[in-house]
Design a protein around this motif. Structure first.
Motif, PDB file in Angstrom:
ATOM      1  N   LEU A  89       0.841  -1.215   0.000  1.00 13.57           N
ATOM      2  CA  LEU A  89       0.000   0.000   0.000  1.00 13.57           C
ATOM      3  C   LEU A  89       0.870   1.257   0.000  1.00 13.57           C
ATOM      4  O   LEU A  89       1.963   1.247   0.558  1.00 13.57           O
ATOM      5  CB  LEU A  89      -0.859   0.050   1.269  1.00 13.57           C
ATOM      6  CG  LEU A  89      -2.047  -0.897   1.396  1.00 13.57           C
ATOM      7  CD1 LEU A  89      -2.716  -0.691   2.756  1.00 13.57           C
ATOM      8  CD2 LEU A  89      -3.050  -0.654   0.274  1.00 13.57           C
ATOM      9  N   ARG A 104      -9.896   3.670   0.427  1.00 12.35           N
ATOM     10  CA  ARG A 104      -9.007   3.145  -0.619  1.00 12.35           C
ATOM     11  C   ARG A 104      -8.125   2.035  -0.063  1.00 12.35           C
ATOM     12  O   ARG A 104      -7.914   1.001  -0.691  1.00 12.35           O
ATOM     13  CB  ARG A 104      -8.117   4.265  -1.175  1.00 12.35           C
ATOM     14  CG  ARG A 104      -8.867   5.195  -2.085  1.00 12.35           C
ATOM     15  CD  ARG A 104      -7.944   6.222  -2.713  1.00 12.35           C
ATOM     16  NE  ARG A 104      -8.731   7.199  -3.438  1.00 12.35           N
ATOM     17  CZ  ARG A 104      -8.502   8.498  -3.442  1.00 12.35           C
ATOM     18  NH1 ARG A 104      -7.468   8.983  -2.785  1.00 12.35           N
ATOM     19  NH2 ARG A 104      -9.273   9.320  -4.125  1.00 12.35           N
ATOM     20  N   ALA A 162      -8.202  -1.888  -1.238  1.00 13.26           N
ATOM     21  CA  ALA A 162      -6.982  -2.493  -1.790  1.00 13.26           C
ATOM     22  C   ALA A 162      -6.548  -3.708  -0.971  1.00 13.26           C
ATOM     23  O   ALA A 162      -6.148  -4.741  -1.528  1.00 13.26           O
ATOM     24  CB  ALA A 162      -5.861  -1.449  -1.829  1.00 13.26           C
ATOM     25  N   LYS A 192      -8.811  -6.654  -1.678  1.00 10.58           N
ATOM     26  CA  LYS A 192      -8.537  -7.199  -3.013  1.00 10.58           C
ATOM     27  C   LYS A 192      -7.250  -8.037  -2.975  1.00 10.58           C
ATOM     28  O   LYS A 192      -7.195  -9.157  -3.476  1.00 10.58           O
ATOM     29  CB  LYS A 192      -8.375  -6.024  -3.991  1.00 10.58           C
ATOM     30  CG  LYS A 192      -8.386  -6.431  -5.438  1.00 10.58           C
ATOM     31  CD  LYS A 192      -8.372  -5.193  -6.314  1.00 10.58           C
ATOM     32  CE  LYS A 192      -7.953  -5.581  -7.718  1.00 10.58           C
ATOM     33  NZ  LYS A 192      -7.408  -4.448  -8.445  1.00 10.58           N
ATOM     34  N   GLU A 193      -6.272  -7.469  -2.315  1.00  8.94           N
ATOM     35  CA  GLU A 193      -4.961  -8.135  -2.219  1.00  8.94           C
ATOM     36  C   GLU A 193      -5.090  -9.472  -1.484  1.00  8.94           C
ATOM     37  O   GLU A 193      -4.514 -10.477  -1.880  1.00  8.94           O
ATOM     38  CB  GLU A 193      -4.024  -7.201  -1.437  1.00  8.94           C
ATOM     39  CG  GLU A 193      -2.560  -7.491  -1.584  1.00  8.94           C
ATOM     40  CD  GLU A 193      -2.019  -7.096  -2.944  1.00  8.94           C
ATOM     41  OE1 GLU A 193      -1.043  -7.714  -3.346  1.00  8.94           O
ATOM     42  OE2 GLU A 193      -2.583  -6.199  -3.600  1.00  8.94           O
TER      43      GLU A 193
END
Lengths: 167, 356
Positions: free
Chosen positions: A119, A156, A160, A163-164
């Motif tokens: 990130l 955000r 993320a 999703k990761e």
């Protein structure tokens, strides 16, 4: 002057340490997964704080941000120390369950570490601080963001991260 | 219809809704797109919370201070270090205090309960029952201040007293005594007393019309509901860092009476207000059918609830999904008692069953 600086440890260090140490360990542990490594980070953070002139009233926020950054730095540099070494330094006998638990927790946390390391730094720090219990206003102050943009940054980061972790 | 709030605002609604404007909250409650966005934000936030969960909850602060002292330059007072060494036992540490704090607030501060839920039931508490709701429902709960005026007539005046005996003398309550403290909880409790808290809600046709909700039933305009709770006593055991490890609280259970309006009329009107999710309204309708059950709002996505027997009384057991906090709550003879802490459900139940 150099000599003087070397010995200049602030007088309120012990008071601040006793009040904030568990919270600082908790912030680092969210990044690193294991307690032993998080305690290493907390030691580094308080050594820096001891040499700083941060006002006592701002210590909590400063320490939290420093813990998040230092822990993220550990992630990226892949530094490790053994639990045994920590136990010896802290004067605590090493107990087998602690070590086993820490190892298991670190295994489980491996994916999370990788995701956090990927990130952008501001997102990672905002994410860790908010999930450590800092308010939006505190996170905003700590990261020099507007309170409104903390939510956006957090959103955000969480999207993320999820999703990761689901790849 | 105002414009959609940005994703950051939806995110803040998940865990700090008080920081979001009324206009944005109202928009989200009535906007399918935003509710979908909110559900996504909630799911992502929950997943992140689970991924970042830690077990770093029992740090040994004195040992850590010794370690830091050893690493500091010589000027950092070794005498002080030696004096402190080994003083504090390795206690419960900073296991998460949230459950304890929540139970404490819920039992002692009825005004807080009303404000937190935007909900004023009319009843006399004889039992408690969990009402499951999704965290996202919080944005949708009707804001009662739009339908009338709330006047807090007694705020409970929370203060610390010397010991349980002083609390008993002040409140005329039997202050429970813990037979055996759970492992890791040590020392004497701090004792806090809250006096009687009360609030009066006055229905207003004008305000209801402005809020755009369903018109109140005839005769409700100007009628009042008075909500009373307390006094109460909380005994709080702190961990080494000063946060609560165990709370045992007892209080005169909340009751409410209205100025002549039947309970069923009030209940049906309140449940008809816009924004209340259908499933939540259905649960409340069941639980409040007899006006004697205090609904305990429980975020079903974060907390598991079950029931257990405490000395012949059915109690509600709440436990966080991550098993870091638990609480048990029950009502007997008009007195509500809660045992909560950063403990396991079996531990709080053991304390509850051992109260004298």
């Amino acid at each position: 002057m150099a000599d003087r600086q070397l010995h200049a440890v602030r007088g309120d260090l012990e008071q601040v340490f006793r009040r904030h140490y568990p919270a600082v360990v908790a912030v680092a542990a969210r990044v690193l997964g294991g307690r032993a490594e998080a305690e290493d980070v907390a030691q580094e953070v308080f050594l820096s704080f001891g040499r700083s002139t941060v006002p006592a009233g701002e210590a909590g926020g400063w320490l939290s941000v420093a813990a998040a950054h230092t822990a993220l730095n550990h992630l990226r540099s892949g530094r490790r120390r053994s639990d045994r070494e920590v136990a010896v330094v802290s004067g605590e006998p090493t107990t087998v369950p602690d070590v086993v638990d820490d190892v298991l927790a670190r295994e489980a946390h491996g994916q999370v570490r990788a995701a956090l390391a990927a990130l952008p730094r501001t997102q990672a720090v905002a994410l860790v601080l908010r999930h450590s219990g800092l308010s939006y206003a505190d996170v905003a102050t700590a990261l020099d963001l507007s309170p409104g943009s903390v939510g956006t940054t957090l959103r955000r980061a969480e999207a993320a991260l999820r999703k990761e972790l689901h790849q | 219809m105002n414009r959609h709030p940005n994703p950051g605002v939806l995110r803040r609604l998940v865990d700090e809704p008080a920081g979001v404007t009324d206009a944005d909250r109202a928009h989200v409650a009535g906007c399918a797109d935003c509710l979908t966005g909110l559900a996504d934000a909630t799911a992502d936030a929950t997943a992140a919370g689970a991924a970042l969960r830690t077990r770093a909850d029992d740090v040994d602060v004195p040992a850590a201070w010794d370690r830091l002292s050893a690493a500091l330059p010589a000027a950092a007072s070794p005498a002080r270090t030696a004096r402190r060494r080994g003083r504090a036992p390795r206690a419960a540490g900073v296991r998460r205090p949230l459950a304890a704090a929540v139970a404490f607030a819920a039992v002692l501060s009825v005004a807080g309960v009303a404000a937190a839920n935007d909900w004023l039931p009319v009843f006399r508490t004889e039992q408690v029952a969990p009402v499951a709701f999704d965290s996202a429902d919080l944005v949708a709960l009707p804001d009662l201040s739009a339908y009338g005026t709330v006047e807090v007539t007694g705020d409970g005046d929370l203060h610390t007293v010397a010991d349980p005996a002083a609390a008993a003398a002040e409140t005329a309550l039997d202050v429970p005594e813990v037979a055996e403290l759970p492992g890791g909880v040590v020392g004497d409790p701090s004792v806090q007393v809250g006096g009687q808290a009360s609030a009066v809600f006055t229905f207003s046709d004008d305000l209801a019309a402005q809020a755009g909700g369903q018109a109140p039933p005839a005769g409700l305009d100007g009628s009042q509901v008075r909500l009373v709770a307390g006094p109460g006593v909380a005994q709080i055991w702190s961990s080494a860092s000063g946060v609560p490890a165990l709370v045992v609280a007892t209080a005169v259970a909340p009751s409410a009476d209205s100025s002549g309006v039947p309970f069923q009329t009030l209940r049906d009107y309140l449940l008809s207000l816009p924004g209340l999710p259908d499933d939540l309204a259905a649960q409340l309708r069941t639980f409040t059918a007899d006006g004697s059950t205090l609904p305990l709002p429980v975020p079903a996505d974060l907390v598991d609830s079950s029931s257990a027997d405490v000395d012949g009384v059915t109690a509600t057991v709440l436990e966080s999904r991550d098993r870091s906090m638990a609480a048990v709550v029950w009502v007997e003879d008009g007195v509500v008692t809660a045992v909560a802490g950063s403990l396991g459900a079996d531990e709080v139940l053991e304390v509850a069953r051992g109260l004298r």
